[in-house]
Scaffold this active site. Structure first.
Site, PDB file in Angstrom:
ATOM      1  N   ARG A  52       0.817  -1.210   0.000  1.00 17.56           N
ATOM      2  CA  ARG A  52       0.000   0.000   0.000  1.00 17.56           C
ATOM      3  C   ARG A  52       0.855   1.265   0.000  1.00 17.56           C
ATOM      4  O   ARG A  52       0.608   2.169  -0.790  1.00 17.56           O
ATOM      5  CB  ARG A  52      -0.984  -0.019   1.180  1.00 17.56           C
ATOM      6  CG  ARG A  52      -1.869   1.208   1.247  1.00 17.56           C
ATOM      7  CD  ARG A  52      -3.197   0.918   1.942  1.00 17.56           C
ATOM      8  NE  ARG A  52      -3.084   0.148   3.158  1.00 17.56           N
ATOM      9  CZ  ARG A  52      -2.817   0.659   4.367  1.00 17.56           C
ATOM     10  NH1 ARG A  52      -2.620   1.949   4.500  1.00 17.56           N
ATOM     11  NH2 ARG A  52      -2.738  -0.110   5.423  1.00 17.56           N
ATOM     12  N   TYR A 104     -10.854  21.651 -14.397  1.00 21.07           N
ATOM     13  CA  TYR A 104     -11.451  20.346 -14.654  1.00 21.07           C
ATOM     14  C   TYR A 104     -12.725  20.219 -13.830  1.00 21.07           C
ATOM     15  O   TYR A 104     -12.713  20.319 -12.609  1.00 21.07           O
ATOM     16  CB  TYR A 104     -10.460  19.237 -14.303  1.00 21.07           C
ATOM     17  CG  TYR A 104     -11.023  17.849 -14.386  1.00 21.07           C
ATOM     18  CD1 TYR A 104     -11.711  17.424 -15.527  1.00 21.07           C
ATOM     19  CD2 TYR A 104     -10.877  16.953 -13.331  1.00 21.07           C
ATOM     20  CE1 TYR A 104     -12.240  16.147 -15.608  1.00 21.07           C
ATOM     21  CE2 TYR A 104     -11.399  15.674 -13.408  1.00 21.07           C
ATOM     22  CZ  TYR A 104     -12.080  15.275 -14.545  1.00 21.07           C
ATOM     23  OH  TYR A 104     -12.605  14.012 -14.619  1.00 21.07           O
ATOM     24  N   ASP A 177      -1.972  21.765 -11.576  1.00 18.10           N
ATOM     25  CA  ASP A 177      -2.395  20.668 -12.445  1.00 18.10           C
ATOM     26  C   ASP A 177      -1.658  20.834 -13.771  1.00 18.10           C
ATOM     27  O   ASP A 177      -1.952  21.740 -14.554  1.00 18.10           O
ATOM     28  CB  ASP A 177      -3.910  20.721 -12.649  1.00 18.10           C
ATOM     29  CG  ASP A 177      -4.430  19.582 -13.528  1.00 18.10           C
ATOM     30  OD1 ASP A 177      -3.631  18.954 -14.240  1.00 18.10           O
ATOM     31  OD2 ASP A 177      -5.652  19.348 -13.515  1.00 18.10           O
ATOM     32  N   LYS A 202      -4.158  10.672 -18.908  1.00 13.86           N
ATOM     33  CA  LYS A 202      -4.139  11.466 -20.137  1.00 13.86           C
ATOM     34  C   LYS A 202      -2.800  11.315 -20.861  1.00 13.86           C
ATOM     35  O   LYS A 202      -2.472  10.238 -21.327  1.00 13.86           O
ATOM     36  CB  LYS A 202      -4.455  12.925 -19.822  1.00 13.86           C
ATOM     37  CG  LYS A 202      -5.552  13.161 -18.797  1.00 13.86           C
ATOM     38  CD  LYS A 202      -6.895  12.522 -19.121  1.00 13.86           C
ATOM     39  CE  LYS A 202      -7.965  13.000 -18.141  1.00 13.86           C
ATOM     40  NZ  LYS A 202      -9.186  12.237 -18.138  1.00 13.86           N
TER      41      LYS A 202
END
Length: 382
Positions: A52, A104, A177, A202
């Site tokens: 994890r 976004y 971003d 993306k």
């Protein structure tokens, strides 16, 4: 890795920083599916503990991204939303966030709800207006200034250096971003950013077959960064090892794909600028774009593979034009090898800042001439 010093990012990418499979000497790094790791006889761990927080398959992509961004450290998340929301999950009631009006939409929607639920003040401003950013921050209270540039889907531009100066004077971190420009076109840390986020679904992966996100930091010892790492560990917001391996595979062609997409977007923008059936082309590479000068200063190698056109005739005409397209694929997302078109206003709903006549275009790697011809025939029929 010494062999990567003094060479270009294109070489880092193609070689994946020179990584290989140490066990087999394969030129492609292996996939490590193990979720837990052996202890020594004294119960100490010689290396990793649990998948994890750590997985060897993550490391190759994380180190490559850090090299590209000029970051001290990077971490992978199970999605772009998981990465972005981790930034805000470190905040406490009474804190303040400044973000962009145009961003976004899924993150904008989540952020408004999250801040309202947990008593975090949120101010959304036009991030192309430096004075508006300065007026919005509250020294000692603002903890995060969030920037997306170029901003989806109108592609407005934020001056990163100015935003960083404003954020730091207020005691806040600047988080950027960087999904659309990628580190090949913009390296926000060089302009003062503290945190850089990617929806790696993306451009970084680039093949429309992986959902993933990333965060990178300017300083690994920054308390905010340590808190974000703890969020990923505690909520288990990680990808699978196979997805991490696919990300590294996709990144090896990033330079070629971004160069092709930028060239196509510029050609499409120039062709339809002033077109009789197009009310406006939104692309920072055009000198007519209000953010062109800032974009030219902080973007190197191109202005990105994303642009939008506002169709003359309004919303119904734009929807009809999208329906007539044959090569541009009507689908959400962006940054893949295939060119995509989307009518954002119908996706985002009535509170969207996106004009109803706007079609968002994600340029892939097809022939630019073919894509232009397809847009021409679609517009001719409306």
């Amino acid at each position: 890795m010494a062999e990567n010093q003094g060479v270009s990012p294109e070489t880092w990418l193609a070689r994946a920083l020179g990584r290989h499979d140490e066990a087999t000497h394969g030129v492609v790094p292996g996939i490590h599916p193990a979720t837990t790791f052996l202890r020594e006889g004294d119960l100490s761990y010689p290396g990793l503990v649990y998948a994890r927080p750590d997985n060897p398959t993550f490391t190759a992509a994380e180190q490559l991204l850090s090299q590209l961004e000029g970051a001290q450290e990077s971490i992978l998340f199970g999605s772009g939303m998981a990465a972005a929301t981790a930034v805000f999950q470190t905040l406490r009631p009474g804190d303040h966030v400044v973000g962009p009006t145009v961003m976004y939409w899924a993150l904008r929607r989540w952020l408004k709800g999250y801040c309202e639920q947990f008593g975090i003040a949120l101010t959304l401003v036009d991030m192309a207006d430096t004075d508006a950013i300065a007026a919005a921050v509250v020294p000692g209270k603002t903890q995060v200034v969030w920037v997306e540039t170029p901003a989806n889907p109108t592609w407005s531009i934020t001056d990163l250096s100015a935003a960083a100066d404003i954020a730091h004077k207020a005691g806040a971190v600047l988080a950027v971003d960087n999904t659309v420009p990628t580190p090949l076109l913009t390296r926000p840390i060089e302009h003062g950013a503290d945190i850089v986020m990617h929806a790696a679904t993306k451009y970084l992966n680039g093949h429309s077959d992986v959902v993933m996100g990333t965060l990178s930091c300017a300083r690994a010892d920054h308390p905010a960064w340590q808190a974000m790492k703890a969020v990923r560990r505690d909520i288990g917001g990680i990808p699978g090892p196979f997805e991490a391996w696919l990300l590294l595979r996709g990144m090896r062609t990033l330079a070629l794909r971004v160069e092709r997409a930028c060239g196509t977007a510029m050609k499409v923008a120039n062709h339809f600028h002033g077109h009789a059936r197009v009310a406006e082309v939104l692309y920072p590479g055009l000198p007519s774009h209000p953010g062109h000068a800032v974009a030219a200063r902080q973007m190197t190698g191109g202005f990105g593979g994303m642009l939008s056109i506002r169709v003359a005739g309004g919303g119904p005409a734009s929807v009809e034009a999208a329906a007539r397209l044959r090569l541009w694929t009507r689908a959400t997302s962006l940054g893949g090898v295939e060119s995509l078109v989307e009518h954002r206003a119908s996706v985002e709903g009535p509170d969207s800042p996106c004009p109803p006549d706007l079609l968002r275009l994600s340029c892939g790697i097809e022939s630019a001439d073919d894509l232009i011809a397809d847009l021409e025939q679609a517009l001719a029929g409306v």
